[in-house]
Design a protein around this motif. Structure first.
Motif, PDB file in Angstrom:
ATOM      1  N   UNK A   1     156.677  80.522  13.536  1.00 26.21           N
ATOM      2  CA  UNK A   1     157.495  80.332  15.119  1.00 26.21           C
ATOM      3  C   UNK A   1     157.619  81.414  15.639  1.00 26.21           C
ATOM      4  N   UNK A   2     157.241  81.389  16.949  1.00 26.86           N
ATOM      5  CA  UNK A   2     157.276  82.688  17.890  1.00 26.86           C
ATOM      6  C   UNK A   2     157.509  82.184  19.414  1.00 26.86           C
ATOM      7  N   UNK A   3     158.535  82.763  19.800  1.00 30.92           N
ATOM      8  CA  UNK A   3     158.876  82.435  21.165  1.00 30.92           C
ATOM      9  C   UNK A   3     158.984  80.983  21.611  1.00 30.92           C
ATOM     10  N   UNK A   4     159.618  80.433  20.640  1.00 29.90           N
ATOM     11  CA  UNK A   4     159.934  78.692  20.766  1.00 29.90           C
ATOM     12  C   UNK A   4     158.544  78.095  20.491  1.00 29.90           C
ATOM     13  N   UNK A   5     157.694  78.441  19.982  1.00 32.99           N
ATOM     14  CA  UNK A   5     156.227  77.736  19.785  1.00 32.99           C
ATOM     15  C   UNK A   5     155.942  77.867  18.244  1.00 32.99           C
ATOM     16  N   UNK A   6     155.876  76.590  17.532  1.00 35.01           N
ATOM     17  CA  UNK A   6     155.593  76.526  16.291  1.00 35.01           C
ATOM     18  C   UNK A   6     154.100  76.360  16.171  1.00 35.01           C
ATOM     19  N   UNK A   7     153.330  77.035  15.120  1.00 38.30           N
ATOM     20  CA  UNK A   7     152.147  76.937  14.858  1.00 38.30           C
ATOM     21  C   UNK A   7     151.855  76.556  13.397  1.00 38.30           C
ATOM     22  N   UNK A   8     151.374  75.471  13.163  1.00 42.00           N
ATOM     23  CA  UNK A   8     150.946  74.724  11.855  1.00 42.00           C
ATOM     24  C   UNK A   8     149.417  74.965  11.529  1.00 42.00           C
ATOM     25  N   UNK A   9     149.284  75.506  10.387  1.00 44.00           N
ATOM     26  CA  UNK A   9     147.902  75.897  10.024  1.00 44.00           C
ATOM     27  C   UNK A   9     147.714  74.983   8.972  1.00 44.00           C
ATOM     28  N   UNK A  10     146.322  74.501   8.987  1.00 45.82           N
ATOM     29  CA  UNK A  10     145.787  73.598   7.654  1.00 45.82           C
ATOM     30  C   UNK A  10     145.193  74.982   7.129  1.00 45.82           C
ATOM     31  N   UNK A  11     145.621  75.177   5.840  1.00 48.78           N
ATOM     32  CA  UNK A  11     145.004  76.353   5.059  1.00 48.78           C
ATOM     33  C   UNK A  11     144.283  76.048   3.861  1.00 48.78           C
ATOM     34  N   UNK A  12     143.784  75.264   3.774  1.00 45.31           N
ATOM     35  CA  UNK A  12     142.873  74.944   2.509  1.00 45.31           C
ATOM     36  C   UNK A  12     141.446  74.631   2.588  1.00 45.31           C
ATOM     37  N   UNK A  13     140.856  75.736   3.464  1.00 43.79           N
ATOM     38  CA  UNK A  13     139.400  75.711   3.803  1.00 43.79           C
ATOM     39  C   UNK A  13     138.396  75.309   2.558  1.00 43.79           C
ATOM     40  N   UNK A  14     138.828  76.004   1.532  1.00 49.33           N
ATOM     41  CA  UNK A  14     137.895  75.678   0.274  1.00 49.33           C
ATOM     42  C   UNK A  14     137.748  74.208  -0.079  1.00 49.33           C
ATOM     43  N   UNK A  15     138.871  73.524   0.311  1.00 52.10           N
ATOM     44  CA  UNK A  15     138.904  71.934   0.042  1.00 52.10           C
ATOM     45  C   UNK A  15     138.734  71.100   1.134  1.00 52.10           C
ATOM     46  N   UNK A  16     137.954  71.734   2.382  1.00 52.50           N
ATOM     47  CA  UNK A  16     137.857  71.322   3.701  1.00 52.50           C
ATOM     48  C   UNK A  16     138.892  70.686   4.077  1.00 52.50           C
ATOM     49  N   UNK A  17     140.255  71.201   3.855  1.00 54.01           N
ATOM     50  CA  UNK A  17     141.512  70.576   4.302  1.00 54.01           C
ATOM     51  C   UNK A  17     141.591  69.215   4.220  1.00 54.01           C
ATOM     52  N   UNK A  18     141.181  68.834   3.099  1.00 56.24           N
ATOM     53  CA  UNK A  18     141.308  67.061   2.975  1.00 56.24           C
ATOM     54  C   UNK A  18     142.661  66.976   2.767  1.00 56.24           C
ATOM     55  N   UNK A  19     143.034  65.619   2.750  1.00 55.52           N
ATOM     56  CA  UNK A  19     144.385  64.954   2.834  1.00 55.52           C
ATOM     57  C   UNK A  19     144.538  64.356   1.586  1.00 55.52           C
ATOM     58  N   UNK A  20     145.747  64.720   0.639  1.00 59.12           N
ATOM     59  CA  UNK A  20     146.111  64.101  -0.441  1.00 59.12           C
ATOM     60  C   UNK A  20     147.696  63.933  -0.329  1.00 59.12           C
ATOM     61  N   UNK A  21     148.324  63.443  -1.463  1.00 55.83           N
ATOM     62  CA  UNK A  21     149.724  63.224  -1.372  1.00 55.83           C
ATOM     63  C   UNK A  21     150.612  64.294  -1.047  1.00 55.83           C
ATOM     64  N   UNK A  22     150.042  65.555  -1.551  1.00 56.35           N
ATOM     65  CA  UNK A  22     151.017  66.976  -1.286  1.00 56.35           C
ATOM     66  C   UNK A  22     150.846  67.051   0.213  1.00 56.35           C
ATOM     67  N   UNK A  23     149.416  67.030   1.020  1.00 54.68           N
ATOM     68  CA  UNK A  23     149.411  67.151   2.267  1.00 54.68           C
ATOM     69  C   UNK A  23     150.220  66.490   3.016  1.00 54.68           C
ATOM     70  N   UNK A  24     150.360  65.096   2.738  1.00 58.92           N
ATOM     71  CA  UNK A  24     151.344  64.084   3.444  1.00 58.92           C
ATOM     72  C   UNK A  24     152.754  64.485   3.340  1.00 58.92           C
ATOM     73  N   UNK A  25     153.178  64.852   1.966  1.00 60.03           N
ATOM     74  CA  UNK A  25     154.483  65.155   2.005  1.00 60.03           C
ATOM     75  C   UNK A  25     154.940  66.568   2.725  1.00 60.03           C
ATOM     76  N   UNK A  26     154.065  67.330   2.466  1.00 60.39           N
ATOM     77  CA  UNK A  26     154.432  68.643   3.336  1.00 60.39           C
ATOM     78  C   UNK A  26     154.500  68.521   4.759  1.00 60.39           C
ATOM     79  N   UNK A  27     153.560  67.724   5.359  1.00 61.14           N
ATOM     80  CA  UNK A  27     153.321  67.599   6.813  1.00 61.14           C
ATOM     81  C   UNK A  27     154.693  66.810   7.348  1.00 61.14           C
ATOM     82  N   UNK A  28     155.004  65.513   6.412  1.00 59.82           N
ATOM     83  CA  UNK A  28     155.964  64.940   6.973  1.00 59.82           C
ATOM     84  C   UNK A  28     157.511  65.930   6.634  1.00 59.82           C
ATOM     85  N   UNK A  29     157.586  66.947   5.910  1.00 58.18           N
ATOM     86  CA  UNK A  29     158.719  67.680   5.548  1.00 58.18           C
ATOM     87  C   UNK A  29     158.792  68.719   6.947  1.00 58.18           C
ATOM     88  N   UNK A  30     157.613  69.273   7.245  1.00 59.01           N
ATOM     89  CA  UNK A  30     157.718  70.323   8.318  1.00 59.01           C
ATOM     90  C   UNK A  30     158.099  69.545   9.611  1.00 59.01           C
TER      91      UNK A  30
END
Length: 277
Positions: free
Chosen positions: A8-37
């Motif tokens: 977060x910088x200057x009132x802008x939040x930047x969320x980066x999907x950062x599992x390129x080795x897994x093609x940033x696929x979606x699994x329960x941890x992905x959903x849980x972390x996205x929901x939390x953030x």
């Protein structure tokens, strides 16, 4: 977080999907972390715009197929099991709906493949920028199922129905160029880097406006999408009456005349009712 990096910088939040080795696929941890953030950003009220970007060759290859083999139980052997599928999907849908109901605009920078569940995700965002190599694919039909986390509900609001049917029935890829031509993508850029730069610039412009006016604008646009003009005009009157600020208008006009940034308060932090008392 394992699946994301948040800054977060200057009132802008930047969320980066950062599992390129897994093609940033979606699994329960992905959903849980996205929901939390998303819940955190919404509660705190300090961010005035959210940019979502990704890493690697593809934005996201969608749902991890391993999830269906283990983490998620889809019991089709009884009416009780099939009823539980409804509740499971409702829970998953709610996470992407958070993007739509977030108190700030969400801008997404897409590179490479935006596949399956990733289409569900980006259609819930406000503004979509794409690199020239980006493509969209309703992958679910290719693996024998119906897209079920928002694509078939939001895509018809963004694209002509005949095109939605073509994509949903065939699983064909929609190029960034064609997506822009039909209004799904705001703009196409030469590279992923240029796409992200444009998304961040858009976020900076949004963050310079009064956050409560941006909040009200997002409320009005989404309400009008799903209601008649008459109902939407009535809602607009109530909404404007609730959030009008002479001070904000004066400051915005003065800042424009003086060629400086305006000074506006952030949205109030939210305290969940269940934590009170």
């Amino acid at each position: 977080m394992k699946c994301f990096a948040l800054t977060q910088t200057d009132h802008i939040a930047h969320l980066v999907l950062n599992q390129p080795e897994a093609l940033n696929t979606m699994h329960p941890t992905f959903w849980r972390e996205l929901d939390e953030v998303l819940e955190q950003l919404n509660r705190e009220g300090q961010a005035r715009a959210l940019v979502i970007s990704s890493t690697g060759k593809h934005f996201s290859a969608g749902m991890s197929l391993d999830t269906f083999a283990g983490a998620i139980s889809m019991d089709d052997q009884s009416p009780e099991g099939r009823a539980a599928v409804f509740d499971l999907l409702t829970d998953m849908q709610a996470t992407f709906t958070r993007l739509e109901t977030l108190r700030m605009p969400v801008i997404v920078a897409i590179q490479g493949g935006c596949i399956g569940g990733a289409v569900d995700m980006v259609t819930a965002c406000c503004i979509r920028y794409a690199s020239a190599d980006a493509f969209f694919c309703v992958q679910e039909i290719n693996i024998g199922m119906v897209a079920d986390v928002g694509t078939l509900q939001r895509l018809p609001k963004l694209l002509p129905q005949a095109l939605v049917k073509e994509l949903a029935y065939t699983g064909r890829r929609l190029s960034a160029e064609r997506a822009q031509a039909h209004g799904l993508v705001n703009e196409v850029f030469e590279s992923a880097e240029a796409t992200l730069a444009a998304a961040l610039q858009c976020a900076r412009e949004i963050a310079a406006k009064p956050p409560v006016a941006i909040w009200g604008t997002k409320q009005a646009i989404h309400y009008a999408r799903d209601h008649s003009v008459e109902d939407s005009l009535r809602q607009m009157g109530w909404l404007q009456g609730a959030i009008w600020s002479n001070a904000h208008v004066r400051e915005a006009v003065l800042a424009m005349k003086q060629k400086r940034a305006g000074a506006f308060p952030s949205l109030s932090a939210l305290t969940p009712f269940k934590t009170l008392g």
